[in-house]
Design a protein around this motif. Structure first.
Motif, PDB file in Angstrom:
ATOM      1  N   ARG A 233      -0.883 -11.850  -3.605  1.00  0.00           N
ATOM      2  CA  ARG A 233      -0.610 -10.658  -2.795  1.00  0.00           C
ATOM      3  C   ARG A 233      -1.626 -10.473  -1.657  1.00  0.00           C
ATOM      4  O   ARG A 233      -1.248 -10.186  -0.520  1.00  0.00           O
ATOM      5  CB  ARG A 233      -0.643  -9.444  -3.741  1.00  0.00           C
ATOM      6  N   CYS A 297      -0.123  -4.043   0.276  1.00  0.00           N
ATOM      7  CA  CYS A 297       1.198  -4.275  -0.302  1.00  0.00           C
ATOM      8  C   CYS A 297       1.749  -2.945  -0.821  1.00  0.00           C
ATOM      9  O   CYS A 297       1.204  -2.355  -1.747  1.00  0.00           O
ATOM     10  CB  CYS A 297       1.085  -5.288  -1.434  1.00  0.00           C
ATOM     11  N   ARG A 395       8.153  -8.636  -1.332  1.00  0.00           N
ATOM     12  CA  ARG A 395       7.042  -7.707  -1.061  1.00  0.00           C
ATOM     13  C   ARG A 395       7.209  -7.034   0.297  1.00  0.00           C
ATOM     14  O   ARG A 395       7.767  -7.629   1.226  1.00  0.00           O
ATOM     15  CB  ARG A 395       5.701  -8.444  -1.074  1.00  0.00           C
ATOM     16  N   TYR A 397       4.736  -5.159   3.150  1.00  0.00           N
ATOM     17  CA  TYR A 397       3.363  -4.882   3.574  1.00  0.00           C
ATOM     18  C   TYR A 397       3.331  -3.872   4.713  1.00  0.00           C
ATOM     19  O   TYR A 397       4.258  -3.837   5.541  1.00  0.00           O
ATOM     20  CB  TYR A 397       2.681  -6.168   4.065  1.00  0.00           C
TER      21      TYR A 397
END
Length: 425
Positions: A233, A297, A395, A397
């Protein structure tokens, strides 16, 4: 009898013996440039030891290719010239990588419709490497094709597969080298057991079933390395920032306007970092990286294989943009402050390898008479059956100040719990 020029001490494999021909290639500019390309740019923000370079990886891959050619099951199919060309191609297999390695792949794919493999072949066939290889009595076109696994010599598919396959020397090196330098070691992978148990089935590389446990360890280590190193991550946050900065400054800095191999080879981690820092558009991003002020994240979800192939849908730019815009609208922020990340985008290290293609690895059993009987991996190993498919990770961001609203908006648009509720930052 093969004559060696000398040896290189490698922290992973020990002494690597080098021939005079290989020394000439090692001392060339394209190979020495690899000292200035980190293997895992971005990972140093997570794993402090991850500062190793493409150079030592390429030396390691050449060494392992040599070990494969020493395997008696394979050496009988090879001439001395073929052994040397396999080692040379293995040494040069990554000369086409751009600055920050896989991070630059993003620009090559998006703006030139090329990969670092295309550039590798171009550099071997058109740079000073061409003259060195010619001078050594070999064909640069053959070395260039073999370096990317596309030599296609009739009846000898295994030559390409030593360098480009599910169990090639590139993967065998990086699975042990990257875990060594990060410290993120997941079980012991006996790569020399695997190499020792390779054989030829038809014209293809295959693994003797006697090495099944080593093969299982290798595939599991790749799976864990992908999750814990290549798609970490925080490491991805740094890589996304670098990829975005290079895209923003590409025209001003001429990052995709190279015309000669020499133009391209002038780009490395050092030169491009300096250029990005001097460029007004990207100065802030580099200064943020210098203070470890990384993207955060806001949403992190792993989908099970049985669910829809989320990452294959999200690898399409237009789909990602559409979802990003919806999240931005919901969160009340500018779309440019949001990035959606999936394992299939080109800037992810080894994204093409992450599919894990375990079912492609040919396995066989030898009878007492020496006959090789092909086996189905799924029939003999439940590990491979479980691993069929792909790691579906998605994910979102954003920057720190928008973290909370983007986390809530992402969960609303995509579903599930925002990762800010689960992860302390």
């Amino acid at each position: 009898m093969k004559r060696y020029w000398g040896e290189i001490k490698d922290p992973v494999h020990g002494y690597v013996y080098v021939t005079e021909a290989e020394k000439q290639l090692i001392d060339s500019y394209p190979v020495q440039r690899l000292h200035r390309l980190r293997q895992l740019a971005g990972s140093e923000y997570v794993y402090t030891g991850a500062n190793h370079t493409r150079f030592e990886h390429c030396i390691g891959v050449m060494h392992l290719a040599g070990k494969v050619t020493e395997n008696q099951n394979i050496s009988t199919y090879l001439s001395e010239d073929e052994i040397q060309i396999v080692r040379m191609a293995s040494l040069l297999h990554d000369v086409g990588h751009g600055p920050f390695s896989h991070v630059f792949e993003h620009l090559l794919v998006k703006f030139l419709n090329k990969t670092h493999e295309d550039i590798t072949q171009w550099i071997i066939q058109k740079s000073e490497l061409k003259d060195i290889i010619n001078g050594l009595g070999y064909d640069p076109n053959d070395v260039g094709k073999l370096a990317i696994g596309e030599l296609g010599r009739p009846g000898k598919a295994f030559l390409d597969q030593i360098i480009q396959s599910s169990v090639d020397v590139d993967k065998l090196d990086f699975v042990v080298r990257d875990t060594y330098h990060t410290g993120a070691e997941y079980g012991y992978v006996d790569i020399f057991r695997l190499i020792h148990m390779l054989d030829i089935l038809g014209e293809n590389i295959a693994v003797d079933v006697g090495a099944l446990s080593a093969l299982e360890s290798f595939v599991l280590a790749r799976l864990e390395s992908f999750r814990s190193i290549y798609f970490h991550r925080v490491g991805r946050a740094a890589q996304i920032m670098l990829a975005s900065a290079m895209e923003e400054a590409k025209d001003e800095l001429g990052l995709v306007n190279f015309e000669t191999p020499e133009d391209y080879l002038a780009l490395d981690d050092y030169t491009v970092w300096t250029m990005l820092k001097k460029c007004k558009k990207t100065k802030k991003t580099i200064e943020a990286l210098e203070r470890r002020k990384l993207l955060k994240c806001a949403y992190d979800r792993t989908f099970h294989v049985k669910e829809k192939m989320v990452t294959s849908i999200f690898c399409v730019d237009e789909v990602r943009d559409q979802v990003r815009n919806k999240i931005a609208s919901e969160a009340g922020v500018e779309p440019t402050t949001i990035i959606i990340d999936v394992p299939t985008v080109p800037s992810v290290p080894y994204h093409h390898s992450a599919l894990l293609e375990p079912m492609e690895i040919p396995v066989f059993q030898k009878t007492r008479k020496g006959e090789k009987i092909p086996l189905r991996l799924s029939d003999i190993s439940s590990v491979f059956d479980v691993l069929k498919g792909f790691i579906n990770i998605l994910r979102v961001y954003t920057d720190e100040k928008h973290l909370e609203q983007v986390a809530i908006a992402s969960a609303k648009v995509i579903g599930g719990t925002p990762s800010s509720a689960k992860i302390s930052f």
